[in-house]
Design a protein around this motif. Structure first.
Motif, mmCIF file in Angstrom:
data_model
loop_
_atom_site.group_PDB
_atom_site.id
_atom_site.type_symbol
_atom_site.label_atom_id
_atom_site.label_comp_id
_atom_site.label_asym_id
_atom_site.label_seq_id
_atom_site.Cartn_x
_atom_site.Cartn_y
_atom_site.Cartn_z
ATOM 1 N N ALA A 138 0.801 -1.141 0.006
ATOM 2 C CA ALA A 138 0.057 0.181 0.159
ATOM 3 C C ALA A 138 0.928 1.206 0.056
ATOM 4 O O ALA A 138 0.539 2.261 -0.936
ATOM 5 C CB ALA A 138 -0.958 0.143 1.369
ATOM 6 N N SER A 141 2.452 2.195 -3.182
ATOM 7 C CA SER A 141 1.464 2.722 -4.085
ATOM 8 C C SER A 141 1.306 4.240 -3.926
ATOM 9 O O SER A 141 0.845 5.111 -4.691
ATOM 10 C CB SER A 141 0.087 1.811 -4.412
ATOM 11 O OG SER A 141 -0.511 1.713 -3.050
ATOM 12 N N GLU A 174 3.571 -2.883 -10.731
ATOM 13 C CA GLU A 174 2.952 -3.273 -9.480
ATOM 14 C C GLU A 174 2.173 -4.696 -9.572
ATOM 15 O O GLU A 174 2.254 -5.453 -8.534
ATOM 16 C CB GLU A 174 1.812 -2.177 -9.058
ATOM 17 C CG GLU A 174 1.956 -1.726 -7.825
ATOM 18 C CD GLU A 174 1.189 -0.645 -7.449
ATOM 19 O OE1 GLU A 174 0.023 -0.660 -7.600
ATOM 20 O OE2 GLU A 174 1.422 0.395 -7.072
ATOM 21 N N ALA B 117 -6.394 -2.689 2.275
ATOM 22 C CA ALA B 117 -7.061 -3.001 0.890
ATOM 23 C C ALA B 117 -7.711 -1.537 0.573
ATOM 24 O O ALA B 117 -7.536 -1.334 -0.560
ATOM 25 C CB ALA B 117 -8.001 -3.977 1.026
ATOM 26 N N THR B 118 -8.058 -0.742 1.342
ATOM 27 C CA THR B 118 -8.930 0.536 0.907
ATOM 28 C C THR B 118 -7.675 1.375 0.388
ATOM 29 O O THR B 118 -7.728 2.009 -0.712
ATOM 30 C CB THR B 118 -9.330 1.209 2.140
ATOM 31 O OG1 THR B 118 -10.172 0.581 2.751
ATOM 32 C CG2 THR B 118 -10.089 2.517 1.915
ATOM 33 N N VAL B 120 -4.740 0.326 -0.889
ATOM 34 C CA VAL B 120 -4.082 -0.324 -2.215
ATOM 35 C C VAL B 120 -5.116 0.046 -3.180
ATOM 36 O O VAL B 120 -4.533 0.487 -4.443
ATOM 37 C CB VAL B 120 -3.736 -1.788 -1.900
ATOM 38 C CG1 VAL B 120 -3.540 -2.479 -3.211
ATOM 39 C CG2 VAL B 120 -2.776 -2.243 -0.883
ATOM 40 N N VAL B 121 -6.297 -0.446 -3.204
ATOM 41 C CA VAL B 121 -7.356 -0.311 -4.198
ATOM 42 C C VAL B 121 -7.636 1.174 -4.681
ATOM 43 O O VAL B 121 -7.408 1.567 -5.787
ATOM 44 C CB VAL B 121 -8.329 -1.337 -3.917
ATOM 45 C CG1 VAL B 121 -9.487 -1.189 -4.996
ATOM 46 C CG2 VAL B 121 -8.132 -2.659 -3.481
ATOM 47 N N TYR B 122 -8.056 1.758 -3.623
ATOM 48 C CA TYR B 122 -8.508 3.144 -3.939
ATOM 49 C C TYR B 122 -7.578 4.026 -4.186
ATOM 50 O O TYR B 122 -7.313 4.647 -5.187
ATOM 51 C CB TYR B 122 -9.774 3.585 -2.942
ATOM 52 C CG TYR B 122 -10.832 2.860 -3.362
ATOM 53 C CD1 TYR B 122 -11.868 3.356 -4.036
ATOM 54 C CD2 TYR B 122 -11.309 1.814 -2.178
ATOM 55 C CE1 TYR B 122 -13.149 2.703 -4.242
ATOM 56 C CE2 TYR B 122 -12.370 1.158 -2.418
ATOM 57 C CZ TYR B 122 -13.368 1.428 -3.585
ATOM 58 O OH TYR B 122 -14.579 0.892 -3.616
ATOM 59 N N ALA B 125 -4.485 2.771 -6.561
ATOM 60 C CA ALA B 125 -4.835 2.401 -8.019
ATOM 61 C C ALA B 125 -5.616 3.585 -8.773
ATOM 62 O O ALA B 125 -5.560 4.148 -9.554
ATOM 63 C CB ALA B 125 -5.140 1.099 -8.187
ATOM 64 N N ILE B 126 -6.892 3.463 -7.971
ATOM 65 C CA ILE B 126 -7.985 4.135 -8.833
ATOM 66 C C ILE B 126 -7.976 5.779 -8.812
ATOM 67 O O ILE B 126 -7.770 6.306 -9.847
ATOM 68 C CB ILE B 126 -9.303 3.929 -7.991
ATOM 69 C CG1 ILE B 126 -9.606 2.366 -8.192
ATOM 70 C CG2 ILE B 126 -10.607 4.874 -8.644
ATOM 71 C CD1 ILE B 126 -10.808 2.093 -7.515
ATOM 72 N N THR B 129 -5.072 6.728 -11.175
ATOM 73 C CA THR B 129 -5.601 6.657 -12.438
ATOM 74 C C THR B 129 -6.397 7.684 -12.839
ATOM 75 O O THR B 129 -6.086 8.549 -13.825
ATOM 76 C CB THR B 129 -6.518 5.392 -12.627
ATOM 77 O OG1 THR B 129 -5.876 4.282 -12.126
ATOM 78 C CG2 THR B 129 -6.438 5.062 -14.114
ATOM 79 N N LEU B 220 -15.206 -7.709 -15.112
ATOM 80 C CA LEU B 220 -13.978 -6.708 -15.283
ATOM 81 C C LEU B 220 -13.368 -6.940 -16.359
ATOM 82 O O LEU B 220 -12.827 -6.191 -17.098
ATOM 83 C CB LEU B 220 -13.112 -6.596 -13.965
ATOM 84 C CG LEU B 220 -13.625 -5.977 -12.707
ATOM 85 C CD1 LEU B 220 -12.993 -6.525 -11.627
ATOM 86 C CD2 LEU B 220 -13.773 -4.626 -12.959
#
Lengths: 409, 247
Positions: A138, A141, A174, B117-118, B120-122, B125-126, B129, B220
């Motif tokens: 995390a 990123s 990643e 996870a929040t 990492v994902v949001y 990544a999001i 982007t 997806l």
């Protein structure tokens, strides 16, 4: 309460000093590879204090201190056309993300109890973080923000290009990074870095031996994530004049550079801990969770020696390979690293299940599994290089029309 | 002082709703064009936030309470700033900060996996982007037409939806409405707060909800294939046609 603070102090002090001296080491390595002398002069300026004495050279060991003082005392110039708030936020965020990563990365194993209190001391700032591996992921990123914001806030074409390249590269790599980690997590059954090392110590099989494909994929991806050559497109000096930190100077530039070195150090920590056995070395460190004083010290030494060797490898690679072109970089990520990572994941899952089904956990079974993994690694490598060779021709080409570009896609 | 506390105790729900209303007014003021209006909006919004915070349920220890307050304030303020920022890039960054605050709240509750996870994902990544696209689209940052989404039909609908959401959440808080049932707390202990909750989550996802996971993955994948299809635009161009056009 006092124990974590001491650990944090040791860690930050060690990391900052380490980063400073790794810069010197890198320059000396560069000089060695290129058959130069390198920075060997700055030592202690005795003649400044006592006239008639000669300056001490100390093999250039004063260089990092001189560099640091220079960075701090230099004029910190903020161009007029930048977005000031983001311009300041970018280096801070990248350094914070790089430093916080080390909260979950162990820098040793345990110290036996008895001297500093009764309980054994775990050498990690936040012990028992069950999702340690994910936290590292995390935060790496989060580090993208510093690069993107720095590139955008500078309001400079070169910086912006650097920021764009960097974000594309970091997002692309990643995925193989995650795939490499996935195999290790599958084999261990835990996200805790301490347990991952413990598993390798218990079986005596480092994951680099049992999952060679995952090891290669993870190494390459972590080179890319740390933006080291041959993946240093975000800041390549020859094309982008430093990329996202072109407009930075003084202490802000220092923050960026330190953060970059911290990324490299964190990557070497992870390579060592996930794939090279962490503190474990056969017949030397023991393998249990308890340790005598001798074993505890040997574990510290072994871990740090391994990390040092991996960092040396990083530096040697820097002067051994030329930089990728951007299309090669992307093709490498999506067409080579991704399939290899997926193959590794499937192979690890199958071999692991085989061990469970046969109920055979002997060293012979382990040897067979490792050999099978190496065979598949070589086979997959050959297959990929036959199926989709990289366009390695860097000569200027005649004009392509879009038909040929389509056929390459 | 004591009388005020008693009054607050009696009219907890009223204070809470007033705080919400004041906060909403503050956000609307922040959206205005004039600078003094926006500054006034900031002040009003902060007053609303404080009056909501007055009656939040208290934790036992002081340190978790402080961290909770900090994280909650970061999350709320950053979300308000997300929708009121004029520059889309700043909006994206505020969004990322509010996600960090939310992740902190999850971590505080012991839901480590969800918190990380929040991020990492949001955030990882999001939003990256988003930033990527926004920077390419609007290098100078400001776009007045982004405010169109606030006009007409959308505003009342958004108001109603958020009011309902906040009402439901407030009603489930023990200090306002129905106390939460102990059975769900036990379930929570068993699932989320369990030591190996990542493994539990995995077995839950891939045993009980296997079909949902597969369907989501397929959707997806379809979206990905669609994106590539749009890029390639159907059929490859022909060499002869292109050379004919060039000459």
């Amino acid at each position: 309460m006092i124990e974590p603070l001491i650990k944090i102090a040791i860690l930050i002090g060690g990391l900052m000093t380490g980063a400073a001296y790794f810069v010197l080491l890198e320059r000396r390595m560069a000089a060695w590879v290129q058959d130069r002398v390198g920075p060997n002069r700055v030592g202690f300026p005795l003649s400044q204090f006592v006239s008639g004495l000669k300056d001490l050279r100390l093999f250039g060991l004063g260089q990092p201190a001189a560099d640091g003082v220079k960075f701090i005392l230099k004029e910190e110039y903020t161009p007029a056309h930048v977005d000031k708030r983001l311009f300041v936020l970018a280096p801070i965020s990248i350094l914070v993300a790089a430093l916080v990563t080390f909260a979950v990365i162990p820098f040793g194993d345990v110290l036996p109890g008895g001297v500093f209190g009764d309980e054994p001391i775990e050498m990690v700032v936040s012990p028992g973080a069950g999702v340690g591996m994910l936290v590292v992921f995390a935060l790496s990123s989060i580090a993208v923000y510093g690069v993107i914001l720095g590139g955008w806030a500078s309001n400079n074409k070169y910086s912006f290009l650097g920021g764009l390249r960097s974000s594309a590269q970091l997002i692309a790599y990643e995925l193989p990074l995650g795939l490499g980690i996935l195999g290790v997590i599958l084999a261990t059954g835990s996200l805790d870095i301490g347990e991952i090392i413990g598993e390798q110590a218990r079986t005596g099989w480092w994951f680099a031996l049992t999952q060679p494909l995952g090891f290669f994929v993870f190494c390459v991806a972590s080179f890319a994530e740390a933006a080291r050559l041959p993946f240093d497109l975000p800041e390549c000096e020859q094309e982008l004049i430093g990329g996202y930190h072109t407009e930075y100077s003084g202490i802000k530039l220092l923050l960026f550079l330190v953060a970059e070195f911290l990324h490299m150090i964190a990557a070497s920590f992870l390579i060592v801990m996930l794939f090279l056995g962490g503190w474990h070395f056969w017949f030397l460190t023991g393998s249990g969770s308890e340790a005598t004083w001798f074993q505890a010290i040997m574990r510290l030494v072994v871990l740090n020696a391994k990390i040092f060797l991996v960092i040396l490898f990083f530096m040697l690679v820097r002067w051994s390979w030329p930089r990728f072109r951007f299309d090669q970089l992307m093709a490498f990520a999506w067409k080579v690293m991704m399939p290899l990572g997926l193959i590794n994941f499937v192979v690890v899952a199958i071999l692991d299940q085989l061990k469970i089904v046969s109920g055979n956990d002997s060293s012979g079974m382990n040897l067979v599994c490792a050999l099978a993994a190496w065979g598949i690694c070589i086979g997959a490598w050959v297959a990929i290089s036959i199926a989709g060779p990289l366009v390695a021709d860097n000569r200027p080409r005649r004009e392509l029309n879009s038909f040929e570009i389509d056929s390459q896609m | 002082m004591n009388a005020i506390e008693v009054w607050l105790e009696e009219h907890a729900l009223l204070v809470f709703c007033c705080g919400l209303a004041i906060g909403a007014i503050g956000i609307v003021l922040r959206l205005a064009q004039a600078v003094y209006c926006r500054k006034l909006g900031t002040v009003v919004g902060l007053i609303g936030l404080v009056s909501i915070g007055l009656r939040l349920p208290e934790l036992e220890a002081a340190l978790p309470q402080a961290i909770f307050g900090l994280m909650a304030a970061i999350a709320v303020i950053a979300s308000a700033a997300t929708i009121t920022s004029r520059s889309p890039v700043y909006a994206a960054i505020w969004f990322a900060i509010s996600l960090l605050g939310t992740a902190g709240l999850f971590l505080l509750q012991g839901a480590h996996f969800l918190g990380v996870a929040t991020i990492v994902v949001y955030a990882g990544a999001i939003v990256v982007t988003f930033l990527f696209v926004l920077m390419l689209a609007q290098p100078e940052g400001n776009a007045s037409y982004d405010r169109i989404s606030w006009a007409g039909f959308a505003t009342p609908m958004a108001l109603i939806a958020s009011a309902l959401l906040v009402g439901v959440i407030a009603n489930s808080l023990p200090s306002f409405g129905t106390p939460s049932s102990s059975s769900s707390l036990e379930q929570l202990e068993d699932r989320v707060l369990h030591e190996a909750h990542v493994a539990k989550l995995g077995s839950e996802l891939f045993a009980r909800h296997l079909i949902s996971v597969e369907v989501v993955g397929t959707i997806l994948l379809v979206a990905l294939v669609g994106a590539i299809a749009i890029v390639i635009q159907g059929k490859p161009r022909r060499r002869s046609a292109e050379e004919g056009a060039a000459s």
